[in-house]
Design an enzyme around this catalytic site. Sequence first.
Site, PDB file in Angstrom:
ATOM      1  N   GLY A  48       0.933  -1.223  -0.045  1.00  0.00           N
ATOM      2  CA  GLY A  48      -0.148  -0.040   0.212  1.00  0.00           C
ATOM      3  C   GLY A  48       0.967   1.302  -0.053  1.00  0.00           C
ATOM      4  O   GLY A  48       2.110   1.269  -0.268  1.00  0.00           O
ATOM      5  N   ALA A  49       0.201   2.408   0.357  1.00  0.00           N
ATOM      6  CA  ALA A  49       0.769   3.542   0.252  1.00  0.00           C
ATOM      7  C   ALA A  49       1.335   3.865  -1.042  1.00  0.00           C
ATOM      8  O   ALA A  49       2.741   4.124  -1.454  1.00  0.00           O
ATOM      9  CB  ALA A  49       2.005   3.836   1.318  1.00  0.00           C
ATOM     10  N   GLY A  53       5.396   4.578  -8.914  1.00  0.00           N
ATOM     11  CA  GLY A  53       6.207   3.072  -9.356  1.00  0.00           C
ATOM     12  C   GLY A  53       5.270   2.109  -9.012  1.00  0.00           C
ATOM     13  O   GLY A  53       5.314   1.189 -10.045  1.00  0.00           O
ATOM     14  N   HIS A  54       4.228   2.013  -8.390  1.00  0.00           N
ATOM     15  CA  HIS A  54       3.109   0.765  -8.048  1.00  0.00           C
ATOM     16  C   HIS A  54       2.362   1.075  -9.313  1.00  0.00           C
ATOM     17  O   HIS A  54       2.088   0.147 -10.058  1.00  0.00           O
ATOM     18  CB  HIS A  54       2.373   0.827  -7.092  1.00  0.00           C
ATOM     19  CG  HIS A  54       3.090   0.801  -5.543  1.00  0.00           C
ATOM     20  ND1 HIS A  54       3.426   1.883  -4.887  1.00  0.00           N
ATOM     21  CD2 HIS A  54       3.804  -0.243  -5.089  1.00  0.00           C
ATOM     22  CE1 HIS A  54       4.071   1.338  -3.788  1.00  0.00           C
ATOM     23  NE2 HIS A  54       4.410   0.144  -3.676  1.00  0.00           N
ATOM     24  N   ASP A 167      13.896  -2.700  -5.424  1.00  0.00           N
ATOM     25  CA  ASP A 167      14.230  -3.471  -4.375  1.00  0.00           C
ATOM     26  C   ASP A 167      14.968  -4.758  -5.147  1.00  0.00           C
ATOM     27  O   ASP A 167      14.534  -5.960  -5.176  1.00  0.00           O
ATOM     28  CB  ASP A 167      13.151  -4.036  -3.620  1.00  0.00           C
ATOM     29  CG  ASP A 167      12.242  -2.991  -2.884  1.00  0.00           C
ATOM     30  OD1 ASP A 167      13.005  -2.236  -2.162  1.00  0.00           O
ATOM     31  OD2 ASP A 167      11.317  -2.662  -3.402  1.00  0.00           O
ATOM     32  N   GLN A 170      15.423  -8.058  -3.243  1.00  0.00           N
ATOM     33  CA  GLN A 170      14.158  -8.701  -3.034  1.00  0.00           C
ATOM     34  C   GLN A 170      13.827  -9.452  -4.419  1.00  0.00           C
ATOM     35  O   GLN A 170      13.365 -10.535  -4.338  1.00  0.00           O
ATOM     36  CB  GLN A 170      13.169  -7.503  -2.717  1.00  0.00           C
ATOM     37  CG  GLN A 170      11.638  -8.334  -2.757  1.00  0.00           C
ATOM     38  CD  GLN A 170      10.569  -7.327  -2.223  1.00  0.00           C
ATOM     39  OE1 GLN A 170      10.550  -7.029  -1.230  1.00  0.00           O
ATOM     40  NE2 GLN A 170       9.989  -6.556  -3.161  1.00  0.00           N
ATOM     41  N   SER A 203       7.617   4.249  -0.867  1.00  0.00           N
ATOM     42  CA  SER A 203       6.570   4.720   0.209  1.00  0.00           C
ATOM     43  C   SER A 203       7.405   5.588   1.390  1.00  0.00           C
ATOM     44  O   SER A 203       6.674   6.260   1.857  1.00  0.00           O
ATOM     45  CB  SER A 203       5.761   3.407   0.507  1.00  0.00           C
ATOM     46  OG  SER A 203       5.239   2.884  -0.464  1.00  0.00           O
ATOM     47  N   ARG A 204       8.544   5.297   1.521  1.00  0.00           N
ATOM     48  CA  ARG A 204       9.155   5.732   2.729  1.00  0.00           C
ATOM     49  C   ARG A 204       9.629   7.334   2.313  1.00  0.00           C
ATOM     50  O   ARG A 204      10.333   7.910   3.307  1.00  0.00           O
ATOM     51  CB  ARG A 204      10.524   4.736   2.874  1.00  0.00           C
ATOM     52  CG  ARG A 204       9.928   3.745   3.874  1.00  0.00           C
ATOM     53  CD  ARG A 204      11.043   2.631   4.160  1.00  0.00           C
ATOM     54  NE  ARG A 204      10.500   1.602   5.128  1.00  0.00           N
ATOM     55  CZ  ARG A 204      10.391   0.503   4.886  1.00  0.00           C
ATOM     56  NH1 ARG A 204      10.777  -0.076   3.568  1.00  0.00           N
ATOM     57  NH2 ARG A 204       9.931  -0.600   5.655  1.00  0.00           N
TER      58      ARG A 204
HETATM   59  O1  PAF Z   1       8.156  -4.829  -1.879  1.00  0.00           O
HETATM   60  C1  PAF Z   1       7.105  -4.811  -1.410  1.00  0.00           C
HETATM   61  O2  PAF Z   1       6.297  -3.888  -1.267  1.00  0.00           O
HETATM   62  C2  PAF Z   1       6.998  -5.917  -0.145  1.00  0.00           C
HETATM   63  O3  PAF Z   1       8.220  -6.365   0.217  1.00  0.00           O
HETATM   64  C3  PAF Z   1       6.163  -7.038  -0.765  1.00  0.00           C
HETATM   65  C4  PAF Z   1       6.763  -7.746  -2.055  1.00  0.00           C
HETATM   66  C5  PAF Z   1       4.699  -6.628  -1.159  1.00  0.00           C
HETATM   67  C6  PAF Z   1       5.769  -8.327   0.263  1.00  0.00           C
HETATM   68  O4  PAF Z   1       5.380  -7.707   1.371  1.00  0.00           O
END
Ligand code: PAF
Length: 302
Positions: A48-49, A53-54, A167, A170, A203-204
């Site tokens: 969320g937030a 980018g999202h 990320d 990630q 978001s940060r």
């Molecule tokens: O990148 C993120 O926003 C989070 O790490 C994710 C992949 C939604 C997992 O909580």
Amino acid sequence: MNPAKPSTGTAAAAISGVVVERDPARMRAAVLAAQRGGRRVGFVPTMGALHAGHGSLVAQALARCDDVVASVFVNPSQFGPTEDFSRYPRPFAADCALLASQGVRWVFAPETESLYPAGHATAVVVTGPAEPFEGMLRPGHFSGVATVVCRLFLAVPADVALFGAKDWQQTLVVRRMVRDLGLPIEIEVCPTVRESDGLALSSRNAYLSPADRQRAVALHESLCQAAALWGAGQDVTAIEAAMRHILEQRGVSIDYAAVVDRDTLATQIPPGSPAVALVAGRLGTTRLIDNQELPPRPRPPG
Ligand code: PAF
């Protein structure tokens, strides 16, 4: 519980014009039904937030798929005890409105207890790419990410899931988990979206004071310098020193500034292999990360 959300026991509700599903089993059934009808389903997992980018991940999912699911879940297990879980922004209605305006079909917004049932005793632990950098500095973080992403993939059995390149580590962890567990989903990594001065959207960023916001551009500057020096054939030690210099000049408290193998994060980069410059630092109480892919350099002659 957020009163804007329907509870798990009730059917999915429309909020801000998008269907919000809280129940993992019902979410899974809806995706499987769409796929049985011949529809390709894309999935954008988020906390969320939402920002542009999202939005870009959603747009790319919509371009490749018939239906898109976005999840909104602030995952407790990926935050350390001194991290920002409680203050992480949760503008759920605004997130739903944005996702609706983009044409997302479902928002999956589970209750914590439905992903982590009372007494749960199972976690996904990835080694390899999960170990250095964020893995060292944030113990348990990637286990939290891998566990929730695995759980989200069970509830949202999409054809493809999209993650942002910001990320970078990630994305390697998720890809490795999907490969090692044989999860039937494609992973697509999409380019980082930046402000006009180069700051990667996060978001940060909302936590930054105006002065820290100005200084935050140092992360991108250090990465641009890394790319220039990499292209000019400089060795990794010199590149990392130049990155640190830029960050220090702007008063960023450095967690790491490194050039490593793009796919393994190993410090030894085989000749002719792509690399990645990674940076993490703190401005006041805000911690930011960013990265820049570096193309393979020509092998030295002989
Ligand atoms: O990148 C993120 O926003 C989070 O790490 C994710 C992949 C939604 C997992 O909580």
